[in-house]
Scaffold this motif. Structure first.
Motif, mmCIF file in Angstrom:
data_model
loop_
_atom_site.group_PDB
_atom_site.id
_atom_site.type_symbol
_atom_site.label_atom_id
_atom_site.label_comp_id
_atom_site.label_asym_id
_atom_site.label_seq_id
_atom_site.Cartn_x
_atom_site.Cartn_y
_atom_site.Cartn_z
ATOM 1 N N TRP A 146 0.065 -4.625 -6.207
ATOM 2 C CA TRP A 146 -0.144 -4.762 -4.774
ATOM 3 C C TRP A 146 -0.918 -6.045 -4.518
ATOM 4 C CZ3 TRP A 146 -4.886 -4.660 -2.095
ATOM 5 C CH2 TRP A 146 -6.005 -4.325 -2.863
ATOM 6 N N GLY A 147 -0.923 -6.465 -3.273
ATOM 7 C CA GLY A 147 -1.664 -7.664 -2.929
ATOM 8 C C GLY A 147 -1.681 -7.900 -1.432
ATOM 9 N N VAL A 148 -2.219 -9.052 -1.076
ATOM 10 C CA VAL A 148 -2.336 -9.456 0.323
ATOM 11 C C VAL A 148 -1.886 -10.901 0.420
ATOM 12 C CG1 VAL A 148 -3.902 -9.776 2.276
ATOM 13 C CG2 VAL A 148 -4.316 -7.924 0.644
ATOM 14 N N ASP A 149 -0.994 -11.183 1.347
ATOM 15 C CA ASP A 149 -0.566 -12.556 1.639
ATOM 16 C C ASP A 149 -1.142 -12.941 2.994
ATOM 17 O OD1 ASP A 149 0.976 -12.570 -0.692
ATOM 18 O OD2 ASP A 149 2.761 -11.846 0.360
ATOM 19 N N LEU A 150 -1.973 -13.987 3.008
ATOM 20 C CA LEU A 150 -2.502 -14.478 4.279
ATOM 21 C C LEU A 150 -1.425 -15.263 4.998
ATOM 22 C CD1 LEU A 150 -6.124 -15.552 3.338
ATOM 23 C CD2 LEU A 150 -5.405 -13.605 4.733
ATOM 24 N N LEU A 151 -1.346 -15.062 6.302
ATOM 25 C CA LEU A 151 -0.370 -15.727 7.154
ATOM 26 C C LEU A 151 -1.124 -16.618 8.142
ATOM 27 C CD1 LEU A 151 1.690 -12.499 7.942
ATOM 28 C CD2 LEU A 151 2.204 -14.232 6.198
ATOM 29 N N PRO A 152 -0.442 -17.542 8.807
ATOM 30 C CA PRO A 152 -1.140 -18.351 9.814
ATOM 31 C C PRO A 152 -1.852 -17.488 10.861
ATOM 32 C CG PRO A 152 1.022 -19.257 9.380
ATOM 33 C CD PRO A 152 0.952 -17.949 8.644
ATOM 34 N N ARG A 153 -1.258 -16.351 11.172
ATOM 35 C CA ARG A 153 -1.875 -15.418 12.123
ATOM 36 C C ARG A 153 -1.834 -14.015 11.534
ATOM 37 N NH1 ARG A 153 -0.022 -17.266 18.135
ATOM 38 N NH2 ARG A 153 -0.580 -19.450 17.852
ATOM 39 N N GLY A 154 -2.770 -13.715 10.696
ATOM 40 C CA GLY A 154 -2.851 -12.368 10.147
ATOM 41 C C GLY A 154 -2.571 -12.321 8.657
ATOM 42 N N LYS A 155 -2.095 -11.159 8.233
ATOM 43 C CA LYS A 155 -1.852 -10.957 6.805
ATOM 44 C C LYS A 155 -0.767 -9.905 6.617
ATOM 45 C CE LYS A 155 -5.428 -7.449 6.256
ATOM 46 N NZ LYS A 155 -5.861 -7.457 7.629
ATOM 47 N N PRO A 185 -2.336 -8.606 12.558
ATOM 48 C CA PRO A 185 -2.802 -9.930 12.973
ATOM 49 C C PRO A 185 -4.210 -10.300 12.502
ATOM 50 C CG PRO A 185 -2.941 -8.435 14.813
ATOM 51 C CD PRO A 185 -2.299 -7.675 13.683
ATOM 52 N N SER A 186 -4.870 -9.435 11.765
ATOM 53 C CA SER A 186 -6.217 -9.739 11.287
ATOM 54 C C SER A 186 -6.140 -10.499 9.968
ATOM 55 C CB SER A 186 -6.992 -8.430 11.067
ATOM 56 O OG SER A 186 -8.197 -8.692 10.370
ATOM 57 N N ARG A 187 -7.025 -11.479 9.803
ATOM 58 C CA ARG A 187 -7.090 -12.186 8.519
ATOM 59 C C ARG A 187 -8.196 -11.627 7.629
ATOM 60 N NH1 ARG A 187 -4.410 -16.822 7.498
ATOM 61 N NH2 ARG A 187 -6.179 -17.829 6.501
ATOM 62 N N GLY A 188 -8.807 -10.551 8.075
ATOM 63 C CA GLY A 188 -9.816 -9.878 7.249
ATOM 64 C C GLY A 188 -9.145 -9.206 6.064
ATOM 65 N N LEU A 189 -9.651 -9.488 4.884
ATOM 66 C CA LEU A 189 -9.029 -8.953 3.672
ATOM 67 C C LEU A 189 -9.474 -7.517 3.411
ATOM 68 C CD1 LEU A 189 -9.399 -12.029 1.305
ATOM 69 C CD2 LEU A 189 -7.349 -11.256 2.525
ATOM 70 N N PRO A 190 -8.527 -6.674 3.015
ATOM 71 C CA PRO A 190 -8.926 -5.319 2.630
ATOM 72 C C PRO A 190 -9.669 -5.364 1.299
ATOM 73 C CG PRO A 190 -6.599 -5.649 2.177
ATOM 74 C CD PRO A 190 -7.097 -6.894 2.866
ATOM 75 N N CYS A 191 -10.598 -4.454 1.111
ATOM 76 C CA CYS A 191 -11.297 -4.421 -0.171
ATOM 77 C C CYS A 191 -11.300 -3.001 -0.709
ATOM 78 C CB CYS A 191 -12.709 -4.984 -0.061
ATOM 79 S SG CYS A 191 -13.768 -4.111 1.080
ATOM 80 N N THR A 194 -0.199 -6.922 3.836
ATOM 81 C CA THR A 194 -0.651 -6.158 2.678
ATOM 82 C C THR A 194 0.582 -5.457 2.134
ATOM 83 O OG1 THR A 194 -2.787 -5.835 3.765
ATOM 84 C CG2 THR A 194 -2.303 -4.438 1.856
ATOM 85 N N TRP A 195 0.821 -5.587 0.850
ATOM 86 C CA TRP A 195 2.061 -5.077 0.265
ATOM 87 C C TRP A 195 1.776 -4.338 -1.042
ATOM 88 C CZ3 TRP A 195 2.807 -6.871 -4.612
ATOM 89 C CH2 TRP A 195 2.167 -8.061 -4.954
ATOM 90 N N PHE A 196 2.730 -3.508 -1.414
ATOM 91 C CA PHE A 196 2.704 -2.892 -2.739
ATOM 92 C C PHE A 196 4.131 -2.726 -3.231
ATOM 93 C CE2 PHE A 196 2.855 0.800 0.060
ATOM 94 C CZ PHE A 196 3.792 1.618 -0.548
ATOM 95 N N GLU A 197 4.251 -2.601 -4.539
ATOM 96 C CA GLU A 197 5.560 -2.394 -5.160
ATOM 97 C C GLU A 197 5.508 -1.162 -6.056
ATOM 98 O OE1 GLU A 197 6.659 -6.011 -7.164
ATOM 99 O OE2 GLU A 197 7.097 -7.019 -5.259
ATOM 100 N N MET A 198 6.601 -0.423 -6.024
ATOM 101 C CA MET A 198 6.794 0.770 -6.873
ATOM 102 C C MET A 198 8.066 0.553 -7.685
ATOM 103 S SD MET A 198 4.374 2.851 -5.713
ATOM 104 C CE MET A 198 4.796 4.529 -6.099
ATOM 105 N N ARG A 199 8.115 1.095 -8.878
ATOM 106 C CA ARG A 199 9.367 1.105 -9.628
ATOM 107 C C ARG A 199 10.334 2.029 -8.896
ATOM 108 N NH1 ARG A 199 10.004 -1.085 -14.537
ATOM 109 N NH2 ARG A 199 8.114 -1.718 -15.592
ATOM 110 N N ALA A 200 11.545 1.564 -8.692
ATOM 111 C CA ALA A 200 12.533 2.358 -7.962
ATOM 112 C C ALA A 200 12.974 3.579 -8.744
ATOM 113 C CB ALA A 200 13.740 1.495 -7.598
ATOM 114 N N ASP A 201 12.870 3.538 -10.064
ATOM 115 C CA ASP A 201 13.339 4.645 -10.889
ATOM 116 C C ASP A 201 12.252 5.661 -11.206
ATOM 117 O OD1 ASP A 201 11.770 3.207 -12.629
ATOM 118 O OD2 ASP A 201 13.365 2.750 -14.035
ATOM 119 N N GLY A 202 11.054 5.451 -10.681
ATOM 120 C CA GLY A 202 9.978 6.410 -10.896
ATOM 121 C C GLY A 202 9.247 6.124 -12.149
#
Length: 143
Positions: A124-133, A94-100, A135-143
């Motif tokens: 990876w990235g951060v999507d701000l939401l109306p209440r919070g954020k 629920p925090s809108r403080g961005l990770p750095c 934080t996401w990342f993506e990996m290749r499924a095949d390694g």
């Protein structure tokens, strides 16, 4: 307590993060629970490679640990998605403080979380939401 149960049963007890966001309490133990949920999905549902599983579990631990330490959230949400050759992990708080991402040296004992995410994730990235954020990342499924 959670380490003693078979990893596949954690999905039945806690929730399936591939079906819906699973809420986790703001406790240090939540990072361990998030690791077990992620491991259960990647090993038992998606048959991900050992390297993808290990890296994803590590990064989940970092993001959930950061949310527990830095956001003051009562609950944190985790969600896992699989899309066209990628695994996406989302950690919501629920925090809108961005990770750095902090500069790190080899002697640093903390502050490496986002460095690891930046190094091991495909993106990876951060999507701000109306209440919070989210934080996401993506990996290749095949390694």
């Amino acid at each position: 307590m959670w380490d003693a149960e078979p990893v596949s049963t954690v999905l039945d007890r806690v929730g399936d993060p591939t079906a819906a966001e699973v809420p986790l309490p703001n406790l240090p133990e939540s990072a361990r629970l998030a690791r077990r949920l992620t491991q259960a999905v990647l090993r038992h549902r998606w048959a991900a490679s050992t390297q993808v599983t290990e890296h994803t579990v590590l990064l989940v631990s970092e993001l959930v640990g950061n949310a527990v330490r830095h956001t003051g959230a009562h609950t944190i949400g985790i969600r896992l998605l699989r899309r066209s050759g990628h695994i996406r992990v989302e950690v919501r708080d629920p925090s809108r403080g961005l990770p750095c991402r902090l500069p790190v040296s080899e002697l640093d004992t903390s502050g490496r979380g986002l460095f690891l995410v930046d190094t091991l994730a495909e993106r990876w990235g951060v999507d701000l939401l109306p209440r919070g954020k989210t934080t996401w990342f993506e990996m290749r499924a095949d390694g």
